[in-house]
Enzyme design. Structure first.
Site, mmCIF file in Angstrom:
data_model
loop_
_atom_site.group_PDB
_atom_site.id
_atom_site.type_symbol
_atom_site.label_atom_id
_atom_site.label_comp_id
_atom_site.label_asym_id
_atom_site.label_seq_id
_atom_site.Cartn_x
_atom_site.Cartn_y
_atom_site.Cartn_z
ATOM 1 N N GLY A 33 0.801 -1.209 0.000
ATOM 2 C CA GLY A 33 0.000 0.000 0.000
ATOM 3 C C GLY A 33 0.838 1.266 0.000
ATOM 4 C CG PHE A 34 1.789 5.511 1.601
ATOM 5 C CD1 PHE A 34 0.712 6.152 2.186
ATOM 6 C CD2 PHE A 34 2.918 6.254 1.317
ATOM 7 C CE1 PHE A 34 0.758 7.506 2.490
ATOM 8 C CE2 PHE A 34 2.975 7.616 1.606
ATOM 9 C CZ PHE A 34 1.892 8.231 2.195
ATOM 10 C CG LEU A 35 -0.763 1.683 -4.073
ATOM 11 C CD1 LEU A 35 -1.830 1.293 -5.098
ATOM 12 C CD2 LEU A 35 0.219 0.541 -3.862
ATOM 13 C CD GLU A 37 3.678 6.838 -12.311
ATOM 14 O OE1 GLU A 37 3.649 6.153 -13.359
ATOM 15 O OE2 GLU A 37 2.666 7.401 -11.821
ATOM 16 N N GLY A 38 5.839 4.183 -8.896
ATOM 17 C CA GLY A 38 6.489 2.900 -9.129
ATOM 18 C C GLY A 38 5.497 1.754 -9.133
ATOM 19 C CG HIS A 39 3.443 0.708 -5.566
ATOM 20 N ND1 HIS A 39 3.622 1.754 -4.698
ATOM 21 C CD2 HIS A 39 4.049 -0.369 -5.005
ATOM 22 C CE1 HIS A 39 4.301 1.326 -3.641
ATOM 23 N NE2 HIS A 39 4.579 0.046 -3.807
ATOM 24 C CE LYS A 152 12.253 1.261 -3.324
ATOM 25 N NZ LYS A 152 12.952 0.867 -2.071
ATOM 26 C CG ASP A 153 12.026 -3.222 -2.558
ATOM 27 O OD1 ASP A 153 12.571 -2.859 -1.509
ATOM 28 O OD2 ASP A 153 11.027 -2.646 -3.035
ATOM 29 C CB SER A 189 5.779 3.389 0.789
ATOM 30 O OG SER A 189 5.113 2.849 -0.332
#
Length: 292
Positions: A33-35, A37-39, A152-153, A189
């Protein structure tokens, strides 16, 4: 059209059964959550690769350590729903509580060994066990043809690729490039925790990676000067280094140098204030030093 909001395991099973009957191809985008632009880039890519996209929004307690930020992790469900609609998701799985995924008496966990051992895995004990467990549960529950994750992760992505292959889960695991702010900061996030000064100092992560990229393009292939380029930027900005490491892009084992044509990854973790940030870039391989 508003996406279907699924709250329970039974909801997901009923919804996916309908998809199977209609022959639809499903893409899954797991998130906490807390989306940002990457999401949303993952959701949009899912639309290109499948007929239907589902997004999971679950702050997974098993991947947080006892002194980490589970209780204060940023949340904005209404905002997330609006963003999912704008990006074209057709369903949101938002468990009504942690007991949906981990009911009383829960005792089964998934642990990926080699690729989870160093880097973040060495500094956040149990983190990747929690990640591997929840992602295995989601892939088993949804049975998507495609599942999308951000680069990124990067270590997390490699853990997920390993469990998907080893457990024969059958999803096409797609890693998407890191999405950045105009000034180069990798979207996260946790950036919401940063004060304006801390955010400015956090730019040292991407600056350091760009400096290492420039060195590689000039012919420097040894690990030591590439790592040192990142460390100089961290030190100049007053950030506290957690790690800077050059590793094999698949196995995540340390490299002494980048061989011609060899996919390698340079990863960094550092603290800006009390906020731990991570970033990485590809070095070598087909993309010839990657992009930041």
């Amino acid at each position: 059209m508003a996406p279907a909001v699924l709250k329970t395991v039974a909801d997901v099973k009923d919804w996916t059964a309908g998809l199977r009957r209609e022959g639809h191809r499903l893409a899954l985008v797991p998130t906490m959550g807390f989306l940002h632009e990457g999401h949303l880039s993952l959701i949009r890519e899912g639309r290109r690769r499948a007929d239907v996209v589902a997004v999971s929004i679950f702050v997974n307690p098993t991947q947080f350590g006892p002194k980490e930020d589970l209780s204060r992790y940023p949340r904005d469900f209404e905002g997330d729903v609006a963003k999912c609609i704008s990006a074209g998701a057709q369903a949101i799985f938002a468990p009504a509580g942690p007991e949906v995924m981990y009911p009383q008496g829960y005792q089964t966990y998934v642990e990926v060994t080699d690729v989870s051992q160093g880097l973040c895995g060495a500094r956040r004990p149990g983190h990747f066990r929690g990640v591997a467990t929840v992602v295995t549960k989601l892939l088993t529950l949804f049975r998507p043809e495609v599942a999308l994750f951000g680069e990124k992760d990067y270590q997390q992505l490699q853990v997920i690729r390993a469990l998907n292959q080893d457990l024969h889960l059958g999803a096409d695991i797609v890693g998407m490039p890191t999405v950045r702010e105009p000034d180069g900061l990798a979207m996260s996030s946790r950036n919401a925790y940063l004060s304006p000064e801390e955010r400015q100092r956090a730019l040292a992560l991407s600056r350091g990676l760009k400096a290492a990229q420039a060195l590689l393009r000039e012919g420097t292939r040894e690990s030591e000067p590439l790592v040192a380029a990142v460390r100089r930027e961290l030190e100049a900005a007053g950030l506290r280094e957690d790690y800077v490491e050059l590793v094999d892009a698949e196995r995540l084992t340390p490299l002494a140098s980048v061989a011609p044509g060899q996919p390698a990854r340079l990863l960094v973790a550092a603290f800006s204030g009390t906020t731990r940030l991570i970033d990485n870039m590809q070095l070598g391989g087909e993309e010839n030093a990657g992009r930041v």
